[in-house]
Motif scaffolding. Sequence first.
Motif, mmCIF file in Angstrom:
data_model
loop_
_atom_site.group_PDB
_atom_site.id
_atom_site.type_symbol
_atom_site.label_atom_id
_atom_site.label_comp_id
_atom_site.label_asym_id
_atom_site.label_seq_id
_atom_site.Cartn_x
_atom_site.Cartn_y
_atom_site.Cartn_z
ATOM 1 N N THR A 252 49.586 -25.529 -31.795
ATOM 2 C CA THR A 252 48.673 -26.033 -30.608
ATOM 3 C C THR A 252 47.697 -25.081 -30.447
ATOM 4 O OG1 THR A 252 49.888 -24.671 -29.039
ATOM 5 C CG2 THR A 252 50.934 -26.860 -29.394
ATOM 6 N N ASN A 253 47.489 -23.959 -31.106
ATOM 7 C CA ASN A 253 46.284 -23.408 -31.041
ATOM 8 C C ASN A 253 45.121 -23.980 -31.777
ATOM 9 O OD1 ASN A 253 48.558 -20.822 -30.690
ATOM 10 N ND2 ASN A 253 46.683 -20.529 -29.499
ATOM 11 N N PHE A 254 45.538 -24.625 -32.573
ATOM 12 C CA PHE A 254 44.669 -25.325 -33.668
ATOM 13 C C PHE A 254 44.532 -27.024 -33.053
ATOM 14 C CE2 PHE A 254 46.152 -22.330 -36.714
ATOM 15 C CZ PHE A 254 45.089 -22.100 -37.462
ATOM 16 N N TYR A 255 45.283 -27.633 -32.533
ATOM 17 C CA TYR A 255 45.372 -28.802 -32.137
ATOM 18 C C TYR A 255 46.269 -29.293 -31.234
ATOM 19 C CZ TYR A 255 45.514 -33.996 -32.404
ATOM 20 O OH TYR A 255 45.589 -35.483 -31.989
ATOM 21 N N ASN A 256 46.065 -29.949 -30.240
ATOM 22 C CA ASN A 256 46.869 -30.393 -29.178
ATOM 23 C C ASN A 256 46.927 -32.022 -29.269
ATOM 24 O OD1 ASN A 256 48.132 -31.288 -26.772
ATOM 25 N ND2 ASN A 256 47.529 -29.605 -25.631
ATOM 26 N N PRO A 257 48.166 -32.625 -29.645
ATOM 27 C CA PRO A 257 48.138 -34.025 -29.852
ATOM 28 C C PRO A 257 48.117 -34.497 -28.425
ATOM 29 C CG PRO A 257 50.138 -32.818 -30.289
ATOM 30 C CD PRO A 257 49.122 -31.749 -29.971
ATOM 31 N N GLU A 258 48.697 -34.010 -27.456
ATOM 32 C CA GLU A 258 48.825 -34.778 -26.117
ATOM 33 C C GLU A 258 47.078 -34.958 -25.491
ATOM 34 O OE1 GLU A 258 51.524 -33.370 -23.350
ATOM 35 O OE2 GLU A 258 52.556 -31.940 -24.849
ATOM 36 N N THR A 259 46.244 -33.824 -25.750
ATOM 37 C CA THR A 259 45.068 -34.024 -25.265
ATOM 38 C C THR A 259 43.966 -34.624 -26.417
ATOM 39 O OG1 THR A 259 44.433 -31.751 -25.579
ATOM 40 C CG2 THR A 259 45.306 -32.567 -23.247
ATOM 41 N N ASN A 260 44.480 -34.691 -27.470
ATOM 42 C CA ASN A 260 43.695 -34.997 -28.802
ATOM 43 C C ASN A 260 42.340 -33.972 -28.694
ATOM 44 O OD1 ASN A 260 43.520 -36.637 -31.138
ATOM 45 N ND2 ASN A 260 41.738 -37.669 -30.061
ATOM 46 N N THR A 261 42.849 -32.724 -28.884
ATOM 47 C CA THR A 261 41.621 -31.608 -28.489
ATOM 48 C C THR A 261 41.684 -30.777 -29.753
ATOM 49 O OG1 THR A 261 41.673 -31.882 -26.085
ATOM 50 C CG2 THR A 261 40.657 -29.758 -27.453
ATOM 51 N N GLY A 262 40.963 -30.597 -30.773
ATOM 52 C CA GLY A 262 40.966 -29.336 -31.668
ATOM 53 C C GLY A 262 40.405 -28.202 -31.295
ATOM 54 N N THR A 263 40.964 -26.997 -31.418
ATOM 55 C CA THR A 263 40.403 -25.778 -31.062
ATOM 56 C C THR A 263 40.384 -24.695 -32.051
ATOM 57 O OG1 THR A 263 42.609 -25.338 -30.024
ATOM 58 C CG2 THR A 263 41.153 -25.926 -28.653
#
Length: 462
Positions: A252-263
């Motif tokens: 989840t530090n790389f990608y959050n599928p719930e918010t479709n956010t890459g970090t």
Amino acid sequence: MRKRAKGIRIGSLLLLLVMTMAACSGGGSESTNDGGNAADTPAKKEKGDQGEQGDKAMPEKSSVKGEVKVISVWGAGLSDKFNTMMEDFNKDYPNIKVTYMPQPISELATLVSAGEMPDVMIADGGRFPRDWIRDKLIEDLTPFIEMDPDVNSEMFYEPAYRRGGDPDGKVWQLPWLVDPNFPIIYNKDVLEQYGYTEIPEMNSLQEFGDFLKKFWIVENGEQVMTTVSPFEIYGNFNSLLTIAYLNGADSTNFYNPETNTGTFNDPKIVEALEWMVRFKRENIDDDRMNNLNAALPENTTRFAAQKSLLEPNVIVHVQDNMKLNPDLQLTTMPAESLWIGGHGISMTVKGAKENKDAAWALVKWLSASREGAEANLKVLGNISAFKDNPYFLEQTEQDPIMKAAYDVLQRAQKLPPFFPVQYETEFDQKFAEVVAGTLEPKAFLDHMTKYTQSLLDDQKAK
């Protein structure tokens, strides 16, 4: 799973697809994939709990009839061994004909256009394309799991089961194979040569680096000993992933599928890459390494020539290395860094409608039965995600490689991030600049965050 090609055998399912983090694995070759690493996966059903349809008895195995077509990421390369395994399947289900299709999943669109739709598909675990769901190509397996008293989430290694679900509680894959990343092989003679009797516990980047740098040894201006570089863990993304996980990150530090956010520029990832670059600058000189590599015997490696202490390896490479040198020793990477790759099984909508009982019987046998788990290891040489596997446990008592794999599976709690867009080419091109010292880690990770988020937003808008 994008990993080094070092004698990989297609016949072994532990062969690694490019960056499948893994893979089988991390970023990957089938990168138009749905995120399967959400914490809120379908509710667990205890063994024996038959769900809402619990009073419906499952049909006798011999009464299940049909023909099931199967396609996989390996195509024809898996045909012979898969068909051999189906001989065991037909002992349980004698009236189901399984046809393994020689085309790889990459040719799926052509097959669909020609009316040759498979019933069951085997792909990288958690990395099934988002298009499969959007286009209603694969079936949510939750109703099948709820109606079947023989299948529940507790049967599987938890991270492997989790990778096949989504934040809405649907299950698009059941886990099939697991890829435990990573056991470590090491040269005991090299360890003892420099005054150590064992590989110590290393529970942080600081401890990991403090130990490794003791084996980057220079004498009279020449590199005389090395160990693994933080940039040598099966490719660029897998290297960053493993070191970032050791630094406390997870998917989840790389990608959050719930918010479709890459970090990519999460602080834990930035710290990890800055550490990798600093370690290289302080300990690894490219000219010295070129001279050392040029002096090695032809067609060998630093590790095989005992010019390196240790290497993280996938199981197939552990096996290859130990065939060359049975005196090698085994341990595992630090617990925080461990993650599970592998492969999963999906049922197409066609299979769920036209061959429902037969297709589900095959999916269940392959992924959620002792017989299937044993066949996976005996015939394919791979470890099932199904935990209740007496044959595997028996092998751990006899085979140190299987014991190392088991140890990783008991400790690994993390999965790779499953980005549903193709970012790998850009990642590799820019990462090369980081390694060369022409692009700073934070600037690279900021760029990758913007680049990937733009792809994610464009995909969502379609």
